[in-house]
Write a protein that holds these residues in place. Structure first.
Motif, PDB file in Angstrom:
ATOM      1  N   ALA A 299      45.093  21.522  43.203  1.00 33.95           N
ATOM      2  CA  ALA A 299      46.203  21.884  43.484  1.00 33.95           C
ATOM      3  C   ALA A 299      46.742  22.974  44.577  1.00 33.95           C
ATOM      4  O   ALA A 299      47.216  22.829  45.762  1.00 33.95           O
ATOM      5  CB  ALA A 299      47.303  22.000  42.667  1.00 33.95           C
ATOM      6  N   ALA A 300      46.171  24.054  44.375  1.00 34.09           N
ATOM      7  CA  ALA A 300      46.438  25.702  45.133  1.00 34.09           C
ATOM      8  C   ALA A 300      45.788  24.837  46.477  1.00 34.09           C
ATOM      9  O   ALA A 300      46.527  25.931  47.459  1.00 34.09           O
ATOM     10  CB  ALA A 300      45.326  26.407  44.130  1.00 34.09           C
ATOM     11  N   PHE A 301      44.340  24.750  46.736  1.00 35.87           N
ATOM     12  CA  PHE A 301      43.606  24.228  47.577  1.00 35.87           C
ATOM     13  C   PHE A 301      44.169  23.787  48.398  1.00 35.87           C
ATOM     14  O   PHE A 301      44.503  23.117  49.649  1.00 35.87           O
ATOM     15  CB  PHE A 301      42.443  23.673  47.311  1.00 35.87           C
ATOM     16  CG  PHE A 301      41.532  23.411  48.668  1.00 35.87           C
ATOM     17  CD1 PHE A 301      40.512  24.752  48.862  1.00 35.87           C
ATOM     18  CD2 PHE A 301      40.909  22.125  48.640  1.00 35.87           C
ATOM     19  CE1 PHE A 301      40.115  24.185  50.051  1.00 35.87           C
ATOM     20  CE2 PHE A 301      40.072  22.023  50.131  1.00 35.87           C
ATOM     21  CZ  PHE A 301      39.386  23.572  50.806  1.00 35.87           C
ATOM     22  N   ALA A 302      45.378  22.220  48.324  1.00 39.82           N
ATOM     23  CA  ALA A 302      45.884  20.847  48.796  1.00 39.82           C
ATOM     24  C   ALA A 302      47.125  21.821  50.024  1.00 39.82           C
ATOM     25  O   ALA A 302      47.551  20.942  50.605  1.00 39.82           O
ATOM     26  CB  ALA A 302      46.320  20.344  47.616  1.00 39.82           C
ATOM     27  N   GLY A 303      47.504  22.961  48.566  1.00 41.26           N
ATOM     28  CA  GLY A 303      49.199  23.496  49.023  1.00 41.26           C
ATOM     29  C   GLY A 303      48.445  24.779  50.398  1.00 41.26           C
ATOM     30  O   GLY A 303      49.109  25.053  51.142  1.00 41.26           O
ATOM     31  N   ALA A 304      47.072  25.428  50.617  1.00 46.67           N
ATOM     32  CA  ALA A 304      47.016  25.889  51.301  1.00 46.67           C
ATOM     33  C   ALA A 304      45.820  25.765  52.375  1.00 46.67           C
ATOM     34  O   ALA A 304      46.245  26.586  53.240  1.00 46.67           O
ATOM     35  CB  ALA A 304      46.924  27.373  49.654  1.00 46.67           C
ATOM     36  N   ALA A 305      45.234  24.966  52.020  1.00 43.05           N
ATOM     37  CA  ALA A 305      43.993  24.779  52.800  1.00 43.05           C
ATOM     38  C   ALA A 305      44.715  23.839  53.981  1.00 43.05           C
ATOM     39  O   ALA A 305      45.549  23.342  54.114  1.00 43.05           O
ATOM     40  CB  ALA A 305      42.914  23.912  52.931  1.00 43.05           C
ATOM     41  N   GLY A 306      44.118  24.323  55.503  1.00 47.12           N
ATOM     42  CA  GLY A 306      44.167  23.334  56.728  1.00 47.12           C
ATOM     43  C   GLY A 306      43.869  22.001  56.312  1.00 47.12           C
ATOM     44  O   GLY A 306      43.325  21.973  55.567  1.00 47.12           O
ATOM     45  N   PRO A 307      44.573  21.375  57.735  1.00 43.12           N
ATOM     46  CA  PRO A 307      43.852  20.005  57.946  1.00 43.12           C
ATOM     47  C   PRO A 307      42.524  20.265  57.955  1.00 43.12           C
ATOM     48  O   PRO A 307      41.656  20.642  58.284  1.00 43.12           O
ATOM     49  CB  PRO A 307      44.315  19.389  58.897  1.00 43.12           C
ATOM     50  CG  PRO A 307      45.645  20.563  59.321  1.00 43.12           C
ATOM     51  CD  PRO A 307      45.612  21.184  58.693  1.00 43.12           C
ATOM     52  N   ASP A 308      41.909  18.605  57.248  1.00 42.86           N
ATOM     53  CA  ASP A 308      40.738  18.538  57.772  1.00 42.86           C
ATOM     54  C   ASP A 308      39.857  19.791  56.429  1.00 42.86           C
ATOM     55  O   ASP A 308      38.386  20.062  56.781  1.00 42.86           O
ATOM     56  CB  ASP A 308      39.578  18.444  58.580  1.00 42.86           C
ATOM     57  CG  ASP A 308      40.385  18.072  59.621  1.00 42.86           C
ATOM     58  OD1 ASP A 308      40.335  16.267  59.351  1.00 42.86           O
ATOM     59  OD2 ASP A 308      40.922  17.999  60.739  1.00 42.86           O
ATOM     60  N   SER A 309      40.463  20.161  55.475  1.00 40.64           N
ATOM     61  CA  SER A 309      39.137  21.421  54.653  1.00 40.64           C
ATOM     62  C   SER A 309      38.512  20.416  53.504  1.00 40.64           C
ATOM     63  O   SER A 309      38.466  19.034  53.607  1.00 40.64           O
ATOM     64  CB  SER A 309      40.130  22.437  54.188  1.00 40.64           C
ATOM     65  OG  SER A 309      41.050  23.368  55.202  1.00 40.64           O
ATOM     66  N   ARG A 310      38.288  20.377  53.490  1.00 44.62           N
ATOM     67  CA  ARG A 310      36.901  20.308  52.632  1.00 44.62           C
ATOM     68  C   ARG A 310      36.540  21.318  51.133  1.00 44.62           C
ATOM     69  O   ARG A 310      35.894  22.431  51.799  1.00 44.62           O
ATOM     70  CB  ARG A 310      35.848  19.449  52.365  1.00 44.62           C
ATOM     71  CG  ARG A 310      34.600  20.127  53.108  1.00 44.62           C
ATOM     72  CD  ARG A 310      33.736  19.090  53.433  1.00 44.62           C
ATOM     73  NE  ARG A 310      32.250  20.184  54.348  1.00 44.62           N
ATOM     74  CZ  ARG A 310      31.697  19.406  55.146  1.00 44.62           C
ATOM     75  NH1 ARG A 310      32.289  18.611  55.598  1.00 44.62           N
ATOM     76  NH2 ARG A 310      30.322  19.766  55.207  1.00 44.62           N
ATOM     77  N   MET A 311      36.302  20.896  50.399  1.00 46.01           N
ATOM     78  CA  MET A 311      35.431  21.930  48.872  1.00 46.01           C
ATOM     79  C   MET A 311      34.204  21.141  48.968  1.00 46.01           C
ATOM     80  O   MET A 311      33.949  19.423  49.055  1.00 46.01           O
ATOM     81  CB  MET A 311      36.151  21.623  47.544  1.00 46.01           C
ATOM     82  CG  MET A 311      36.981  21.920  47.397  1.00 46.01           C
ATOM     83  SD  MET A 311      37.599  22.185  45.149  1.00 46.01           S
ATOM     84  CE  MET A 311      39.094  23.013  45.096  1.00 46.01           C
ATOM     85  N   THR A 312      32.905  21.514  48.882  1.00 47.13           N
ATOM     86  CA  THR A 312      31.250  21.335  48.544  1.00 47.13           C
ATOM     87  C   THR A 312      30.869  21.376  47.048  1.00 47.13           C
ATOM     88  O   THR A 312      31.161  23.227  46.687  1.00 47.13           O
ATOM     89  CB  THR A 312      30.931  21.335  49.696  1.00 47.13           C
ATOM     90  OG1 THR A 312      30.500  21.268  51.352  1.00 47.13           O
ATOM     91  CG2 THR A 312      29.521  21.238  48.902  1.00 47.13           C
ATOM     92  N   LEU A 313      30.449  20.346  46.041  1.00 51.14           N
ATOM     93  CA  LEU A 313      30.114  20.568  44.565  1.00 51.14           C
ATOM     94  C   LEU A 313      28.552  20.792  45.590  1.00 51.14           C
ATOM     95  O   LEU A 313      28.384  19.916  45.841  1.00 51.14           O
ATOM     96  CB  LEU A 313      30.988  19.488  43.883  1.00 51.14           C
ATOM     97  CG  LEU A 313      32.200  19.903  43.802  1.00 51.14           C
ATOM     98  CD1 LEU A 313      32.993  18.791  42.579  1.00 51.14           C
ATOM     99  CD2 LEU A 313      32.858  21.380  43.514  1.00 51.14           C
ATOM    100  N   PHE A 314      27.610  22.152  44.633  1.00 55.67           N
ATOM    101  CA  PHE A 314      26.458  21.316  44.427  1.00 55.67           C
ATOM    102  C   PHE A 314      26.166  21.427  43.200  1.00 55.67           C
ATOM    103  O   PHE A 314      26.474  21.376  42.130  1.00 55.67           O
ATOM    104  CB  PHE A 314      26.147  22.830  44.495  1.00 55.67           C
ATOM    105  CG  PHE A 314      26.325  23.768  45.949  1.00 55.67           C
ATOM    106  CD1 PHE A 314      25.307  22.925  47.180  1.00 55.67           C
ATOM    107  CD2 PHE A 314      27.319  24.572  46.281  1.00 55.67           C
ATOM    108  CE1 PHE A 314      25.781  23.605  48.294  1.00 55.67           C
ATOM    109  CE2 PHE A 314      27.635  25.184  47.020  1.00 55.67           C
ATOM    110  CZ  PHE A 314      26.430  24.523  48.187  1.00 55.67           C
TER     111      PHE A 314
END
Length: 452
Positions: A299-314
């Motif tokens: 939720a924090a990432f969705a609210g703070a990161a800009g468009p086209d942001s993403r997370m990567t999980l290893f």
């Protein structure tokens, strides 16, 4: 023309080789700025991104009276280019002193000084204070060099390894900003491959060290302790990290990769994201995680990161058994799928990466990875996952104890790494797969990930 005490040069790949790691370390302008604060004039050059004819390094070194050239040899694929550049510069300007640094240089410091006369020094571990002390020691004799922390050097025919006694603290890291971007001499300082960037994203490191000891990683907890003198993890405070991100965005780098997740707690990232939101910054972020994100972090990432942001999980392997043996932070496949579904509900884009050829992987484990990728495509409509093999890294747990991991290494010394050819020259086989079979497994998983 003003004099220049110290010149940092990123060389890229040696002639005739493809640059498989085209990212100039962001630590170069950080160290240059540190030296400049201490009245040592410094500058940075990136050769792979220079315009044709932009730099004549020997002429630059002579004209500006450069005392020390610093060349990164961090990951082993960069080391051949570093050594080739050192030899070229020493031949053209015999009096210039050359120092190498980075993980690979730290691990092979004695071998480099024994076998490559163009290199005068190697700094093991963190470089800020050692470089400052080294520059001040010039002309003062061997006794002064002996007092430089982390330094490897020659005394006659002997190689001397000073104690690795300096590692930047969290407070020191927090005081190191990104103002060193102004010390980069390249005329075209813009986001592009090779200028601190991979695919246009600035690779920003907010910490040094790691709490984990993943089997194939050459920068993990044990390596840090033995070769960098680091006990624990040093992390910039969130306010300093956000200030760096603001500086980067002001310099045109709005796409920022955060590839280092050294602590098992999410609190740091929650604090950073909260500050980004408070300041109204909306960078496009690529946040790479070793564990799974909680609902709160998503939720924090969705609210703070800009468009086209993403997370990567290893994820490592799709086999939970293999993942447990090789990764520092374990989770089940059901937990992974639950996190991906939670991310989808919040419209957070997540990229999952898998590795084949890990120690202990059997044919059944490989098929589990294939099955998990298919399940992700079926249940979550994920377009594709990232699939990789790893190249043996000096100092990694499996490099130090291959018999423990059931791995047969094809390269154990520096010369073997310098002879490496191409993406698929990995340098090892496991007890269940040859090197060629691992490559075939990789290509099979790539087809699965693309839905073929």
């Amino acid at each position: 023309m003003t004099k220049l005490d110290c010149l940092f040069v990123y060389p890229g790949a040696p002639a005739g080789k493809k640059n498989l790691l085209p990212i100039m370390p962001a630590g170069l302008p950080v160290m240059a700025a540190y030296l400049a604060r201490h009245k040592v004039s410094s500058a940075v050059v990136s050769l792979p991104t220079a315009r044709p004819g932009e730099f004549n390094l020997p002429a630059l070194i002579k004209a500006r009276g450069v005392k020390l050239v610093c060349i990164p040899a961090h990951w082993h694929r960069q080391t051949g280019g570093a050594l080739a550049l050192a030899a070229k510069l020493k031949k053209a300007v015999p009096g210039v002193r050359i120092v190498l640094g980075g993980y690979t240089a730290s691990y092979f410091a004695a071998a480099i000084l024994n076998d490559f006369p163009a290199v005068d020094f190697v700094v093991r571990g963190d470089g800020e204070l050692p470089l400052l002390r080294l520059l001040k020691a010039f002309g003062a004799g061997p006794a002064a060099l002996k007092r430089v922390p982390n330094l490897a050097w020659r005394y006659g025919a002997a190689v001397k390894l000073n104690p690795v006694s300096y590692a930047a603290s969290s407070a020191e890291l927090s005081a190191l900003g990104m103002e060193g971007l102004g010390l980069v001499l390249n005329r075209d300082l813009k986001p592009r491959r090779g200028m601190f960037c991979e695919d246009g994203m600035f690779t920003y490191l907010q910490a040094r060290g790691c709490a984990d000891a993943c089997s194939a990683c050459g920068g993990g907890r044990d390596f840090q302790r033995k070769h960098c003198g680091r006990k624990g993890v040093a992390v910039k405070n969130p306010a300093a990290a956000v200030q760096d991100i603001s500086t980067l965005m002001g310099s045109g780098f709005r796409r920022i990769q955060l590839p280092l997740d050294p602590l098992p707690s999410e609190k740091y990232w929650l604090d950073v994201l909260a500050l980004l939101k408070k300041k109204g910054l909306k960078p496009e972020l690529k946040l790479e995680l070793c564990g799974l994100p909680s609902q709160k972090l998503l939720a924090a990432f969705a609210g703070a990161a800009g468009p086209d942001s993403r997370m990567t999980l290893f994820a490592g392997s799709g086999s939970e058994r293999v993942r447990r043996f090789n990764r520092g932070r374990f989770y089940t496949n059901d937990a992974l799928l639950a996190a991906l579904k939670a991310a989808a509900r919040l419209y957070v884009n997540i990229w999952v990466t898998f590795t084949t050829g890990l120690p202990f992987e059997t044919r059944a484990d490989f098929l589990e990875t294939d099955g998990l990728i298919r399940r992700m495509r079926r249940e979550l409509r994920m377009e594709r996952a990232g699939v990789y093999v790893f190249s043996v890294e000096p100092g990694s747990p499996l490099f130090e104890a291959p018999e423990k991991y059931g791995v047969k290494l094809r390269r154990r010394v520096l010369a073997g790494f310098l002879a490496q050819r191409g993406r698929y020259d990995m340098g090892y086989a496991t007890e269940h797969f040859t090197e060629a079979e691992i490559v075939r497994n990789l290509k099979s998983l790539e087809r699965t990930a693309r839905g073929r």
